[in-house]
Design an enzyme around this catalytic site. Structure first.
Site, short mmCIF file in Angstrom:
data_model
loop_
_atom_site.label_atom_id
_atom_site.label_comp_id
_atom_site.label_asym_id
_atom_site.label_seq_id
_atom_site.Cartn_x
_atom_site.Cartn_y
_atom_site.Cartn_z
CD GLU A 147 -3.11 -2.36 7.41
OE1 GLU A 147 -2.05 -2.62 6.84
OE2 GLU A 147 -3.74 -1.31 7.22
CB SER A 169 5.75 -1.76 11.91
OG SER A 169 5.36 -0.42 12.19
N GLY A 181 3.04 2.37 10.71
CA GLY A 181 4.03 3.44 10.53
C GLY A 181 4.80 3.81 11.78
CG ASN A 186 -1.71 1.24 1.41
OD1 ASN A 186 -1.75 2.08 0.51
ND2 ASN A 186 -2.34 1.39 2.57
CD1 TRP A 187 3.73 1.16 -2.75
CD2 TRP A 187 3.77 2.32 -4.67
NE1 TRP A 187 4.58 0.51 -3.61
CE2 TRP A 187 4.63 1.20 -4.79
CE3 TRP A 187 3.64 3.19 -5.74
CZ2 TRP A 187 5.35 0.94 -5.97
CZ3 TRP A 187 4.36 2.93 -6.92
CH2 TRP A 187 5.20 1.82 -7.02
CE LYS A 188 -0.01 3.19 4.81
NZ LYS A 188 0.13 3.29 6.26
N GLY A 192 3.09 -1.00 4.15
CA GLY A 192 3.16 0.41 3.76
C GLY A 192 4.58 0.81 3.40
N GLY A 193 5.29 1.40 4.37
CA GLY A 193 6.61 1.96 4.12
C GLY A 193 7.58 1.03 3.40
CG HIS A 207 -5.60 1.93 5.45
ND1 HIS A 207 -5.14 2.86 6.36
CD2 HIS A 207 -4.59 1.07 5.25
CE1 HIS A 207 -3.90 2.56 6.69
NE2 HIS A 207 -3.53 1.48 6.03
CD GLU A 217 -2.66 5.50 6.89
OE1 GLU A 217 -2.65 5.52 5.64
OE2 GLU A 217 -1.74 4.99 7.57
#
Ligand code: 13P
Length: 245
Positions: free
Chosen positions: A161, A206, A167, A9-11, A227-228, A91, A93
């Protein structure tokens, strides 16, 4: 056991130059023994689909309607038409930034499935909810409210999640991950019968090369939503490799 899914997930990251990242990943993993999905910002979907890598390309959200007066939104139908194969919905977010309720998420998941997309429905507790001993209650409630009534098991993925792990570099213990994933599995079997055993349950929060093998070895962890560590080929490559074993 379901085939594992390594999903990135590149956000709100990436740009036209991101094609290079995907090409590098494809060079390192030309035929992974798992499903690999990259969810970039929507304007990059067409570019990444056109690369013809062995990876699926998905969206980070979709609208619940097929078309209409919804400025700034994208329909699941259009996502499918431009080559996406999945949509992340719910998600944390989006639940926080856009006030999405589980009912909104269910409507979006329904639209995604109706359009022929895999719906990746995200659930997870906040730190206060975990500290209060309410993790399973919260996750159970989110699944009950966010999985549409006539969901098809074959087009459904659940991503667990924990909000506090996203993150932050913090992850639950292996026992905590196992407890929640076992609970989600039981919930899915209670709802879908035998087909519930085949629905993939991803862990997200993470995940990185240094912890992925341990996390993917937990029973009922059928891959990850990352993500990251999905933004660079050198980080995501080991995650694809761990999903392939
Ligand atoms: P991080 O892997 O950056 O913690 O993000 C997890 C996530 O939110 C994936 O959807």
């Amino acid at each position: 056991m379901p085939r594992k899914l390594a999903a990135g997930n590149w956000k709100m990251n990436g740009g036209p130059g991101s094609a290079a990242m995907l090409n590098a990943l494809a060079e390192a993993h030309p035929a992974p023994d798992c499903d690999v999905l990259i969810c970039p910002p929507a304007p990059l979907i067409t570019t990444l689909v056109s690369l013809g890598t062995p990876f699926q390309i998905g969206a980070q959200d979709c609208h619940s309607a097929e078309s209409g007066a919804h400025t700034g939104d994208t329909s699941a139908k259009l996502l499918k038409e431009i080559g996406a194969s999945a949509a992340i919905v719910g998600h944390s977010e989006r639940r926080t930034d856009h006030g999405e309720t589980s009912a909104t998420v269910a409507a979006k998941a329904n639209a995604a499935m109706s359009a022929g997309l895999l719906a990746i429905i995200c659930v997870g507790e906040t730190e206060a909810e975990r500290d209060g001993g309410r993790t399973l209650k919260v996750v159970g409630g989110q699944i009950a409210g966010s999985v549409p009534e006539d969901a098809e098991a074959q087009n459904l993925v659940i991503a667990y999640e924990p909000v506090w792990a996203i993150g932050t570099g913090r992850t639950p213990t292996i026992e905590q991950i196992a407890e929640v994933h076992d609970f989600i599995r039981e919930t899915l079997i209670a709802r879908f019968g035998d087909a519930g055993a085949e629905i993939r349950i991803l862990y997200g929060g993470s995940v990185k090369p240094s912890n992925v093998e341990e996390i993917f070895a937990v029973p009922n962890v059928d891959g990850g939503l990352v993500g990251g560590a999905s933004l660079k080929a050198e980080d995501f490559g080991p995650i694809v490799a761990a999903a392939s074993t």
